[in-house]
Motif scaffolding. Structure first.
Motif, PDB file in Angstrom:
ATOM      1  N   HIS A 183       0.871  -1.172   0.000  1.00 44.72           N
ATOM      2  CA  HIS A 183       0.000   0.000   0.000  1.00 44.72           C
ATOM      3  C   HIS A 183       0.907   1.219   0.000  1.00 44.72           C
ATOM      4  O   HIS A 183       2.128   1.087   0.036  1.00 44.72           O
ATOM      5  N   CYS A 197      -4.686   5.629   0.040  1.00 43.50           N
ATOM      6  CA  CYS A 197      -3.741   4.636  -0.434  1.00 43.50           C
ATOM      7  C   CYS A 197      -3.443   4.929  -1.891  1.00 43.50           C
ATOM      8  O   CYS A 197      -4.349   5.046  -2.707  1.00 43.50           O
ATOM      9  N   CYS A 235      -4.021  -1.822  -4.718  1.00 42.12           N
ATOM     10  CA  CYS A 235      -3.979  -2.947  -3.793  1.00 42.12           C
ATOM     11  C   CYS A 235      -5.209  -3.839  -3.902  1.00 42.12           C
ATOM     12  O   CYS A 235      -5.549  -4.556  -2.972  1.00 42.12           O
TER      13      CYS A 235
END
Ligand code: HEM
Ligand SMILES: [Cu+2]
Lengths: 572, 322
Positions: free
Chosen positions: B153, B188, B192
């Motif tokens: 991340h 983030c 991911c």
């Protein structure tokens, strides 16, 4: 003046263009295409493959942009979105931009520009085409077999853990890599061994220099991608612990491997386009290219430096500060050869006689777009600013300016510049220019707002976003629609010309390099005698001839023009 | 540094290009950005105007041929190689100095641990309290020590102009000193998976250290904010009971909590008993005194680490696991 005579041909008494025998009609039936060893036919098959991939990737792009019209769901959920941007990216990079100019246009034009009959290894050439098809099939299989959602970068450990079709797609990349290596190898050997008498290295057209530099990168960098792909397959299949930290591996190692290929690969994408632009600007300005040697050397310099800067994709990955600083410093060195080229192209136009043909319009659009793409690279090479900009829409905008805006516009320029040679037909300049304008406006409308999105805080690869970004996203999506329609129009104009276009003369634009000396389209063997090469940029060596609607060599003015258009070997 | 970048550039157009500056490094980062922007704009305008000028002036006219000009000029070519080179050296230098500041956590800083996982953030404050939003005091150096539970991340606060990947298998660090109280998005930035774009949280910058401490004390005063069962669940997760005791019936290192309350227990020494409140309390404070048959005596004592109130909450939580 010699008329070229082929005694085995019954109609050989006719000057060559009355015989109408060319590489397109010298044999027919599907076998004559699928088993052909003729580089031009192979190039055309690549061109068709690349075009189909482009429209498939483009369809995904339009769907993605439509989804981003609103932060809420428009067409699809996050899973489909993630798969779609992955396939869009992977198809556009591996199936469109990387093979676009070198494999499709390069295959058709390189031997003709060299005055050669074919590439050095015609069978290997056909082989690389089939490898490409095979690799593309694996990609399509990945779409059908549960998609792929890793992004085109396949970062670990995500790619080790996701349940999507990573292995299938990686096998596709692996096979495509071989195709790329073989093409590169073929081009290098062809350029080394098959230059005609009189063509020294520094009398070689700049497009060939660019293809040569590209080929060097292809054979040196692609094996790393292949091995990285294999390691990732092994990791996924047998959980060995190379990249997955849960098994003691190192995920950052994967990034080093990946970018060691993929950074040089961005130069595989841009260098050939730069070569195209060097040709197009010179020919359509009717001027000798300015600073030939600087351009040639800068291609090689870009190819070399390109291997030393991969770490600039990893400034925030946790790599050490010292490493980041070194990579930043080297990265700037790549920008200089690119800047040199832009200034050379501009100076070439100085005091020229500029014709705004469609090809030239794409060439000018290239200079505009590439300047933005290249200059915005400076923000990313600078450490303090990259920390903020990395993995945002600023990066998306930057690489679309260089990859799609420049490489693809370069491909469009190439297609229009050599279309008369390839197809033997002239297309509608009017509609061609309209399409070019649409591509230019659509492109900038799509990607310029993304620089702002990035600096203001929009990360890339986001399915949904904060309300405040919606306005810019809507602008971008409108641009994408315009861009899509314009590219469809462009394809339509070209296809229409095949059926309804005027017959093309051997040299419609007044180029001085060898490919303009054979008829359009070229005969099966390109030249009956190896032509004598001179400086490829002496535009004064050809003059316009009203009757033919194209250019003929100066010495032949008033002579029997038909014979000289068939062969460059004027003394034969 | 300041030598190259006049102060007036530093805040120019910040609202148009950037979110408001929220940290000490933001000002530098933005000024470098604007410096590059002006250099680039200069070259871009130069290139495009030359191009347009030539397009107009030297467009093809019937009967007028291109003029033969020299095909190279060493002075010209060297100058347009050397001048951009010098400019890029300056860019490198200003970027480099700012970067070193960004990547050198000060020694006197307030430390917060971060755990990133699909698809949420967990910020752990020095007193052990875990929260999914980041709270920090204004004007104080804060260092985040970050680890990931699953994939890579990347923690980004646009207002602070800093970003750092959170890589599984190692710790990475990021620091900042907020200059303005308020709330800013935190997100983030490294792809991911499915809910990547939902991995958004916020940073709350408190005006003074006092405000921040008050917030932290109140937030972590769990018995006031939560019902006993919820508080018990919090301790179950945050104090490590979860590692050995499952809630779904499967025994791990210790017995499961499912259906535990009120059940008959058999101990290693052959005696038996009923799992009531006192039994559970004793198991927490003196685990070795009554080890359930079939398990090793490995549970540590929590004496001194949990107050009576905490233990009452845990008992309520276990009681709720039917
Ligand atoms: C010449 C043609 C160029 C191409 C085809 C190209 C392509 C790309 C691509 C594809 C990316 C994105 C990678 C990703 O997925 O994260 C990228 C990022 C980057 N480019 Fe370029 N680029 C070019 C020119 C330049 C130049 C001239 C510079 C610097 C002077 C530059 C510096 C960078 C940097 C530093 C990044 C990493 C940014 C980040 O991830 O934060 N590029 N480029
Ligand atoms: Cu994430």
């Amino acid at each position: 003046m010699a008329t070229v005579v082929d005694s085995s041909d019954p109609k050989s008494n006719f000057p060559i263009q009355y015989r109408e025998l060319n590489y397109l009609n010298c044999s027919s039936g599907w076998k004559s295409w699928f088993f052909t060893l003729d580089h031009k036919r192979i190039g055309i098959m690549y061109l068709i493959g690349v075009t189909c991939s482009f429209f498939l990737g483009g369809l995904f792009a339009v769907l993605l942009r439509t989804e981003l019209l609103s932060p809420d769901r428009v067409l699809m959920g996050p899973d489909s979105y993630n798969q779609m941007f992955t396939l869009h990216g992977a198809i556009m990079t591996f199936l469109v931009i990387i093979p676009g100019v070198p494999a499709a246009i390069g295959n058709i034009i390189l031997p003709v520009m060299l005055g050669a009959k074919d590439v050095a290894f015609p069978r290997m050439n056909l082989g690389s085409f089939y490898l490409w098809m095979f690799g593309a099939a694996f990609f399509l299989a990945a779409i059908v077999l549960g998609g792929l959602d890793t992004g085109w970068t396949f970062y670990t450990p995500y790619s080790v853990t996701t349940s999507t079709a990573v292995i299938t797609a990686l096998l596709g990349v692996f096979i495509l890599g071989f195709s790329s290596i073989f093409t590169g190898l073929n081009f290098i050997v062809t350029i080394h061994t098959m230059r005609p008498p009189g063509m020294t290295w520094f009398k070689m057209p700049l497009f060939l220099w660019a293809l040569y530099a590209t080929a060097l990168i292809q054979i040196l960098a692609t094996p790393v991608l292949g091995i990285t792909g294999l390691l990732l397959i092994v990791e996924r299949a047998f959980h060995i612990g190379i990249f997955d930290p849960a098994l003691g591996g190192d995920p950052v190692l994967f990034q080093h491997f990946f970018w060691f290929y993929s950074h040089p690969a961005v130069y595989v994408m841009i260098l050939p386009a730069m070569g195209v632009v060097s040709e197009v600007i010179a020919v359509h300005s009717r001027k000798h290219i300015f600073g030939y040697r600087f351009i040639a050397y800068s291609s090689i310099a870009i190819a070399m430096f390109g291997f030393l800067v991969w770490g600039h994709h990893m400034f925030v990955s946790g790599q050490s500060r010292v490493v980041a600083v070194i990579f930043s410093a080297i990265t700037f060195s790549v920008s200089i050869p690119s800047a040199i080229k832009v200034f050379n192209w501009l100076t070439t136009m100085y005091k020229g006689s500029i014709r705004f043909t469609t090809a030239m319009c794409y060439g000018l659009a290239f200079i505009f777009i590439f300047s933005i793409g290249g200059l915005t690279g400076l923000f990313l090479a600078t450490l303090a600013t990259d920390v903020h900009l990395h993995d945002t829409y600023f990066v998306v905008a930057h690489f679309h300016y260089v990859m799609m805006g420049s490489s693809l516009v370069g491909l469009f320029a190439a297609v229009h510049h050599w279309w008369p040679k390839i197809s033997g037909k002239m297309f509608s300049e009017f509609w061609g220019r309209i399409a070019c304008l649409g591509v230019f406006l659509g492109f900038n409308l799509t990607f310029f707002p993304q620089f702002l999105l990035g600096t203001r805080g929009m990360p890339r690869r986001y399915y949904t976003y904060l309300e405040e970004f919606q306005g810019l996203h809507i602008m971008s999506t409108c641009g994408a629609y315009l861009l899509g329609l314009s590219s469809a129009l462009m394809a339509g104009v070209l296809i229409y010309s095949v059926y309804r276009g005027k017959k093309a003369p051997a040299n419609p634009w007044g180029g001085a390099s060898l490919e303009w000396q054979c008829s359009s389209p070229p005969p099966h063997n390109n030249f009956d005698h190896p032509p004598l090469a001179g400086d490829p940029y002496i535009m004064e060596s050809v003059v316009y001839n009203e009757e033919i609607g194209g250019y003929v060599p100066v010495e032949c003015q008033g002579d029997n023009k038909q014979s000289v258009t068939a062969s460059g070997d004027k003394e034969a | 540094m300041k030598l190259f970048i006049p102060n007036m550039l530093a805040n120019a157009d910040a609202g148009f290009w950037f979110p408001p500056q929220g940290s000490t490094v933001a000002e530098h980062s933005d000024s470098v950005y604007f410096f590059i922007l002006y250099v680039c704009t200069f070259f871009f305008v130069l290139i495009v105007s030359l191009m347009v000028l030539f397009m107009v002036k030297y467009r093809h006219r019937p009967g007028v041929e291109a003029e033969k000009t020299s095909t190279h000029n060493l002075t010209l070519e060297l100058s347009w190689s050397v001048i951009p080179t010098l400019l890029t050296i300056v860019m490198f230098w200003v970027g480099f100095t700012g970067y070193i500041d960004m990547r050198t956590p000060p020694s006197d800083s307030y430390d917060i641990n971060v755990i990133a996982k699909k698809w949420s953030w967990a910020f752990q404050y020095p007193n052990g309290w875990i929260e999914s939003e980041l709270h920090i005091p204004k004007g104080e150096n804060v260092t985040l020590t970050m680890a990931s539970d699953d994939v890579i991340h990347s923690l980004w606060v646009p207002a602070f102009r800093t970003k750092m990947d959170v890589v599984p298998g190692r710790y990475t660090q990021e620091w900042f000193k907020a200059t303005r109280a308020g709330e800013y998005p935190l997100m983030c930035a490294e792809y991911c998976g499915q809910k990547h774009s939902n991995m958004i949280s916020k940073v709350v910058v408190h005006e003074t250290r006092g405000d921040f401490d008050k917030w932290l004390q109140q937030a972590s005063d769990i018995h006031k904010n939560k019902s006993p069962v919820e508080a018990g669940e919090y301790f179950y997760k945050s104090r490590g009971c979860i590692q050995c005791h499952s809630l779904d019936g499967t025994p791990k290192n210790g017995p499961t909590f499912k259906g535990l309350f009120g059940s008959e227990r058999k101990f290693a020494d052959g005696s038996t008993g009923v799992a009531d409140k006192n039994y559970i309390r004793q198991s927490i404070l003196e685990p070795q005194s009554q080890v359930v048959a079939g398990f090793r005596p490995i549970m540590p004592t929590f004496k001194g680490q949990l107050t009576d109130q905490d233990i009452t909450a845990i008992i309520a939580f276990i009681e709720a696991q039917k």
